[in-house]
Design an enzyme around this catalytic site. Structure first.
Site, PDB file in Angstrom:
ATOM      1  CG  LEU A 149      16.877  -3.303  12.022  1.00 30.41           C
ATOM      2  CD1 LEU A 149      16.746  -3.732  10.560  1.00 30.41           C
ATOM      3  CD2 LEU A 149      16.408  -4.416  12.954  1.00 30.41           C
ATOM      4  CG  ASP A 150      14.270  -0.494  11.808  1.00 32.15           C
ATOM      5  OD1 ASP A 150      14.177  -0.420  10.569  1.00 32.15           O
ATOM      6  OD2 ASP A 150      13.767  -1.429  12.467  1.00 32.15           O
ATOM      7  CG  HIS A 165      10.553   1.258  11.790  1.00 32.82           C
ATOM      8  ND1 HIS A 165      10.740  -0.098  11.620  1.00 32.82           N
ATOM      9  CD2 HIS A 165      10.361   1.447  13.117  1.00 32.82           C
ATOM     10  CE1 HIS A 165      10.682  -0.701  12.798  1.00 32.82           C
ATOM     11  NE2 HIS A 165      10.448   0.214  13.720  1.00 32.82           N
ATOM     12  NE  ARG A 194      14.513 -12.183   3.848  1.00 30.92           N
ATOM     13  CZ  ARG A 194      14.335 -13.175   4.722  1.00 30.92           C
ATOM     14  NH1 ARG A 194      13.163 -13.336   5.323  1.00 30.92           N
ATOM     15  NH2 ARG A 194      15.320 -13.987   5.008  1.00 30.92           N
ATOM     16  CB  THR A 199      22.896   3.843   8.382  1.00 31.94           C
ATOM     17  OG1 THR A 199      22.069   3.681   9.548  1.00 31.94           O
ATOM     18  CG2 THR A 199      22.799   5.272   7.890  1.00 31.94           C
ATOM     19  CB  SER A 210      -0.977  -0.009   1.179  1.00 27.16           C
ATOM     20  OG  SER A 210      -0.316   0.173   2.407  1.00 27.16           O
ATOM     21  CD  GLN A 236      -1.230  10.759   9.968  1.00 30.02           C
ATOM     22  OE1 GLN A 236      -0.387  11.579   9.609  1.00 30.02           O
ATOM     23  NE2 GLN A 236      -2.528  10.986   9.843  1.00 30.02           N
ATOM     24  CD  GLU A 237       3.309   2.843   7.848  1.00 26.61           C
ATOM     25  OE1 GLU A 237       3.884   2.349   6.861  1.00 26.61           O
ATOM     26  OE2 GLU A 237       2.931   2.161   8.815  1.00 26.61           O
ATOM     27  CG  LEU A 250      18.506  -4.720   2.817  1.00 26.46           C
ATOM     28  CD1 LEU A 250      18.191  -3.278   2.435  1.00 26.46           C
ATOM     29  CD2 LEU A 250      18.527  -5.620   1.592  1.00 26.46           C
TER      30      LEU A 250
END
Ligand code: GAR
Length: 197
Positions: free
Chosen positions: A145-146, A110, A92, A142, A14, A174-175, A94
């Site tokens: 993670l997150d 996120h 996944r 970066t 979405s 909101q995303e 990275l």
């Protein structure tokens, strides 16, 4: 010249649809590829319906060999020659090598108010903590993670009786506003964070 954007997804896509729809008119970017680690991801069909090239690299075929999976994925991405990669529900993790290659050109959404709740089950964790608000963050990707520089955030209230599902649905609205707003600015070279609503 428009910036070329590849969008990586794992599911329904979405956010990908909202990003792709936003890249029209005087927008500084255009979608050139939607790729997924899951050949059955619903978002691939939605992208194809929008006339966007799609690719799937099934991570399960690589049996845990993450570098080999990423090499195959990178080949698909390189063929589309993007300037920017948007992770949009790409589930996944990275490798550092992949991230370093794209650093400064890859962004992610996120579903939490980072730095709170990196990783999974963000909405349940916000509820368990008794938080009064939740939200979403778009950030540069970066190696950690997150964790990259924040490019935008949007907040929603947590309401009595919320479940992880009702909260996720409120955050997703909101995303869909935040990610296109950030991408437009990012594609124009703007790095200062945007805060919605
Ligand atoms: C979105 O809520 C996104 O923030 C989340 O997955 C969902 C994908 O929905 N991403 C992550 O959890 C990344 N760790 P969509 O496929 O409908 O865009």
């Amino acid at each position: 010249m428009s910036k070329r954007v590849a969008i990586l997804i794992s599911g329904g896509g979405s956010n990908m649809v909202k990003l792709a729809q936003s890249m029209a008119g005087d927008h500084p970017a255009r979608p050139v590829l939607v790729a997924s680690n899951d050949p059955k991801a619903g978002g691939l069909d939605r992208a194809a319906e929008m006339g966007i090239s799609t690719a799937a690299v099934d991570h399960r075929a690589f049996k845990g060999d993450r570098p080999a999976f990423e090499a195959a994925l990178s080949a698909k991405i390189a063929a589309a020659n993007p300037d920017i990669i948007c992770l949009a529900g790409f589930m996944r993790v990275l490798t550092e090598g992949f991230v370093r290659h794209w650093e400064g050109r890859m962004i992610n959404i996120h579903p939490s108010l980072l730095p709170l709740y990196k990783g999974l089950h963000t909405h349940q964790r916000a509820l368990d903590a008794g938080d009064q608000e939740a939200g979403c963050t778009v950030h540069e990707v970066t190696a950690a993670l997150d964790d990259g520089p924040i490019l935008g955030q949007a907040r929603v209230p947590i309401i009595a009786g919320d479940t992880a599902e009702t909260l996720a649905a409120r955050v997703l609205v909101q995303e869909h506003a935040l990610y296109p707003a950030v991408l437009r600015r990012f594609a124009a070279g703007e790095r200062a964070p945007v805060y919605l609503p």
